[in-house]
Design a protein around this motif. Structure first.
Motif, PDB file in Angstrom:
ATOM      1  N   THR A 243      42.528  44.404  56.700  1.00  0.00           N
ATOM      2  CA  THR A 243      42.633  45.759  57.003  1.00  0.00           C
ATOM      3  C   THR A 243      43.380  46.155  55.706  1.00  0.00           C
ATOM      4  N   ALA A 244      42.954  47.222  55.213  1.00  0.00           N
ATOM      5  CA  ALA A 244      43.188  47.988  53.848  1.00  0.00           C
ATOM      6  C   ALA A 244      44.579  48.635  54.174  1.00  0.00           C
ATOM      7  N   ASP A 245      45.239  48.657  52.789  1.00  0.00           N
ATOM      8  CA  ASP A 245      46.284  49.249  52.469  1.00  0.00           C
ATOM      9  C   ASP A 245      46.601  50.167  51.393  1.00  0.00           C
ATOM     10  N   LEU A 246      47.449  51.213  51.311  1.00  0.00           N
ATOM     11  CA  LEU A 246      47.347  51.851  50.033  1.00  0.00           C
ATOM     12  C   LEU A 246      47.398  51.140  48.852  1.00  0.00           C
ATOM     13  N   HIS A 247      48.187  50.090  48.917  1.00  0.00           N
ATOM     14  CA  HIS A 247      48.376  49.250  47.656  1.00  0.00           C
ATOM     15  C   HIS A 247      47.291  48.718  47.122  1.00  0.00           C
ATOM     16  N   ASP A 248      46.113  48.222  48.009  1.00  0.00           N
ATOM     17  CA  ASP A 248      44.891  47.662  47.586  1.00  0.00           C
ATOM     18  C   ASP A 248      44.197  48.303  46.752  1.00  0.00           C
ATOM     19  N   SER A 249      44.433  49.801  46.394  1.00  0.00           N
ATOM     20  CA  SER A 249      43.831  50.749  45.556  1.00  0.00           C
ATOM     21  C   SER A 249      43.818  50.216  44.190  1.00  0.00           C
ATOM     22  N   GLY A 250      44.769  49.484  43.733  1.00  0.00           N
ATOM     23  CA  GLY A 250      44.919  49.100  42.572  1.00  0.00           C
ATOM     24  C   GLY A 250      44.371  47.664  42.249  1.00  0.00           C
ATOM     25  N   SER A 251      43.906  47.117  43.228  1.00  0.00           N
ATOM     26  CA  SER A 251      43.385  45.572  42.997  1.00  0.00           C
ATOM     27  C   SER A 251      41.838  45.598  42.694  1.00  0.00           C
ATOM     28  N   VAL A 252      41.322  44.582  42.034  1.00  0.00           N
ATOM     29  CA  VAL A 252      40.289  44.255  41.640  1.00  0.00           C
ATOM     30  C   VAL A 252      39.577  43.164  42.198  1.00  0.00           C
ATOM     31  N   PHE A 253      38.469  43.652  43.254  1.00  0.00           N
ATOM     32  CA  PHE A 253      37.667  42.495  44.021  1.00  0.00           C
ATOM     33  C   PHE A 253      36.393  42.223  43.490  1.00  0.00           C
ATOM     34  N   SER A 254      36.230  40.762  43.411  1.00  0.00           N
ATOM     35  CA  SER A 254      35.083  40.446  42.530  1.00  0.00           C
ATOM     36  C   SER A 254      34.459  39.352  43.525  1.00  0.00           C
ATOM     37  N   CYS A 255      32.955  39.483  43.356  1.00  0.00           N
ATOM     38  CA  CYS A 255      32.084  38.512  44.062  1.00  0.00           C
ATOM     39  C   CYS A 255      31.546  37.675  42.997  1.00  0.00           C
ATOM     40  N   ARG A 256      31.827  36.378  43.189  1.00  0.00           N
ATOM     41  CA  ARG A 256      31.423  35.511  41.954  1.00  0.00           C
ATOM     42  C   ARG A 256      30.273  34.349  42.666  1.00  0.00           C
ATOM     43  N   VAL A 257      29.409  34.233  41.974  1.00  0.00           N
ATOM     44  CA  VAL A 257      28.113  33.504  42.378  1.00  0.00           C
ATOM     45  C   VAL A 257      27.687  32.470  41.405  1.00  0.00           C
ATOM     46  N   TYR A 258      27.548  31.258  41.978  1.00  0.00           N
ATOM     47  CA  TYR A 258      27.011  30.225  40.870  1.00  0.00           C
ATOM     48  C   TYR A 258      25.600  29.853  41.674  1.00  0.00           C
ATOM     49  N   HIS A 259      24.712  29.487  40.676  1.00  0.00           N
ATOM     50  CA  HIS A 259      23.328  28.971  40.946  1.00  0.00           C
ATOM     51  C   HIS A 259      22.946  27.934  39.731  1.00  0.00           C
ATOM     52  N   GLU A 260      22.208  27.067  40.155  1.00  0.00           N
ATOM     53  CA  GLU A 260      21.617  26.123  39.138  1.00  0.00           C
ATOM     54  C   GLU A 260      20.834  26.682  37.860  1.00  0.00           C
ATOM     55  N   VAL A 261      20.267  27.865  38.226  1.00  0.00           N
ATOM     56  CA  VAL A 261      19.486  28.500  37.252  1.00  0.00           C
ATOM     57  C   VAL A 261      20.655  28.963  36.087  1.00  0.00           C
ATOM     58  N   LEU A 262      21.737  29.603  36.662  1.00  0.00           N
ATOM     59  CA  LEU A 262      22.611  30.143  35.708  1.00  0.00           C
ATOM     60  C   LEU A 262      23.395  29.203  34.886  1.00  0.00           C
ATOM     61  N   GLY A 263      23.573  29.568  33.514  1.00  0.00           N
ATOM     62  CA  GLY A 263      24.294  28.798  32.633  1.00  0.00           C
ATOM     63  C   GLY A 263      25.712  28.825  32.872  1.00  0.00           C
ATOM     64  N   GLN A 264      26.039  29.939  33.504  1.00  0.00           N
ATOM     65  CA  GLN A 264      27.425  30.183  33.965  1.00  0.00           C
ATOM     66  C   GLN A 264      27.626  30.980  35.294  1.00  0.00           C
ATOM     67  N   SER A 265      28.641  31.220  35.833  1.00  0.00           N
ATOM     68  CA  SER A 265      28.863  32.092  37.046  1.00  0.00           C
ATOM     69  C   SER A 265      28.629  33.452  36.714  1.00  0.00           C
ATOM     70  N   LEU A 266      28.057  34.059  37.854  1.00  0.00           N
ATOM     71  CA  LEU A 266      27.750  35.458  37.919  1.00  0.00           C
ATOM     72  C   LEU A 266      28.689  36.241  38.580  1.00  0.00           C
ATOM     73  N   GLN A 267      29.334  37.289  38.013  1.00  0.00           N
ATOM     74  CA  GLN A 267      30.403  38.076  38.921  1.00  0.00           C
ATOM     75  C   GLN A 267      30.215  39.429  38.721  1.00  0.00           C
ATOM     76  N   GLN A 268      30.528  40.338  39.713  1.00  0.00           N
ATOM     77  CA  GLN A 268      30.389  41.699  39.852  1.00  0.00           C
ATOM     78  C   GLN A 268      31.818  42.278  40.363  1.00  0.00           C
ATOM     79  N   ASP A 269      32.724  42.640  39.682  1.00  0.00           N
ATOM     80  CA  ASP A 269      34.007  43.458  40.063  1.00  0.00           C
ATOM     81  C   ASP A 269      33.844  44.884  40.646  1.00  0.00           C
ATOM     82  N   VAL A 270      34.597  45.332  41.459  1.00  0.00           N
ATOM     83  CA  VAL A 270      34.694  46.401  42.064  1.00  0.00           C
ATOM     84  C   VAL A 270      35.977  46.986  42.370  1.00  0.00           C
ATOM     85  N   PHE A 271      36.498  48.130  42.108  1.00  0.00           N
ATOM     86  CA  PHE A 271      37.611  48.853  42.670  1.00  0.00           C
ATOM     87  C   PHE A 271      37.476  49.410  43.852  1.00  0.00           C
TER      88      PHE A 271
END
Length: 450
Positions: A207-235
């Motif tokens: 449940t969203a709150d007005l204070h959430d507008s300043g937060s950074v949400f990130s989806c982080r993925v690790y797969h054996e092909v990747l040398g390091q984690s893959l991440q995408q951020d969204v405001f």
């Protein structure tokens, strides 16, 4: 003369020699084949790969005795057969010059998920053959996409992270908020696509709150092909839905009035607001500039000013609001309460001492019919006055008559009698006064209004 012994010796010698020659040919091995392959091969989806296979024979390679066969499982992929070469689409074998050098590696131009598996390289040279195996492993890194999120404050919303195009299907995915792993997210089962890769969706519902507008949400993925984690951020874009309130206030026929629509608590501040009358836009309405509240939301007021007529009583006025936080327009209707202010007239009568007389106050043209009327004498309410039932007029307003009957005396001369009216259409009470003169005195009755 022939010596018999010599003949026997020659025959024996020839027999022994033939036997030795036969044994010599039987023990001489033909050209043997030795195949060497790499146990495992790795390739990224969409790239090319060379599956290594080398062979040796005793002596030189004779192309007219050479056969090379490549299999994926039990399916023949490519083959060379004594001067003729064939291969399935995308596969190829070396040139004859390379084959003569012992190179039988197979090339795949563009690797697809269906190309993975155990390959077998079989080389024949004459009647001799040998084989080797290599397993092709495919590696495909995932791609992340996050639909641009919008959340309405106070309402449940879901952030979606689509992870797709990966192989193999084992993958670790999490949602983070300001770098902290969030609990309660859900992950769909990996779904295999037509190209053999996998996809899934990671969902975080809250449940969203007005204070959430300043937060950074990130989806982080690790797969054996990747040398390091893959991440995408969204405001997160936080929206606040407006509320509408319309103060209920009556309008008086013939008097300028303003309808007010208060739109409060919306974010962002872009909003479309209009007044409607029976569904039609009223073009003369005005609205204030949006004012920011301490919580970052905005308020404004939409005003429509007009002079109502009695016919407006049947109209429906509506405040209509469009805003990004609303799934559909917000509208509040208000039936306009039209009031008509009463008028007063006092019928002139003569007062005769010691003779019963009646004072008549006609209250006309009022709406609604609820009205308070009273006769006063020198500011004091007179008990015993009577009031007729309100009578509806043709225009929808009402009229009535207030009567005060009494027997005046000479002492009543000079007294001020007043008809006093309270009604919702009046800003303050309406009053008409009459100074009653008793016959026999110098003055006759006269009336005044205040």
């Amino acid at each position: 003369m022939t010596v018999p012994g010599w003949t026997g010796v020659s025959s024996l010698a020839l027999g022994v020699g033939g036997l030795l020659l036969s044994l010599l040919f039987l023990r001489t091995p033909g050209p043997k084949v030795q195949v060497t392959t790499t146990p495992s091969s790795w390739a990224r989806l969409g790239s090319g790969v060379l599956l290594h296979c080398r062979f040796t024979v005793e002596g030189s390679v004779a192309l007219d005795s050479l056969r090379v066969q490549w299999y994926l499982g039990e399916v023949k992929v490519a083959w060379y057969d004594r001067g003729r070469s064939q291969a399935q689409s995308g596969a190829s074998l070396p040139s004859e010059k390379e084959l003569q050098s012992g190179h039988a590696s197979m090339s795949l131009a563009t690797v697809t998920p269906w190309d993975k598996g155990m390959y077998k390289c079989v080389v024949w040279h004459g009647e001799h053959h040998h084989q080797g195996e290599t397993r092709l492993h495919l590696l495909v890194g995932p791609t992340i996409s996050i639909p641009r999120p919008q959340a309405v404050a106070g309402k449940e919303t879901s952030l979606l992270c689509h992870v797709w195009g990966f192989f193999p299907m084992d993958v670790d995915v999490v949602w983070l908020r300001d770098g902290q792993v969030q609990k309660g997210f859900t992950c769909s089962s990996p779904q295999r696509k037509l190209d053999g890769t996998f996809s899934l969706t990671l969902t975080y519902t809250f449940t969203a709150d007005l204070h959430d507008s300043g937060s950074v949400f990130s989806c982080r993925v690790y797969h054996e092909v990747l040398g390091q984690s893959l991440q995408q951020d969204v405001f997160l874009d936080i929206l606040a839905a407006p509320t509408v309130s319309i103060p209920r206030q009556p309008a008086v026929v013939g008097m300028k009035t303003s309808l007010l629509c208060h739109i409060r608590g919306f974010l962002p501040k872009d909003v479309d607001v209009v007044w409607l009358r029976d569904g039609q836009v009223l073009k003369d309405s005005t609205h204030s500039s949006p004012q920011m509240n301490p919580d970052g939301t905005f308020d404004l007021t939409l005003t429509y000013t007009f002079t109502p007529a009695r016919s407006d009583a049947s109209s429906v006025f509506s405040c209509h609001v469009h805003h990004a936080a609303l799934e559909q327009p917000l509208q509040e209707d208000v039936p306009l309460v039209i009031l008509d202010a009463p008028t007063i007239s006092i019928q002139r009568q003569q007062g005769i001492a010691d003779a019963e007389t009646s004072l008549l106050c006609h209250v006309k043209g009022f709406f609604p019919k609820d009205v308070d009327v009273a006769w006063l004498r020198d500011g004091q309410v007179l008990q015993g006055s009577t009031q007729s039932s309100p009578k509806r007029n043709q225009d929808g307003t009402f009229s009535l008559t207030l009567t005060y009957t009494f027997t005046p005396t000479h002492s009543d001369a000079g007294s001020i009698f007043s008809c006093h009216v309270h009604h919702a259409a009046l800003g303050h009470p309406l009053q008409a006064n009459i100074s009653l003169n008793i016959l026999g005195h110098s003055e006759s009755p006269r009336a005044s209004k205040s």
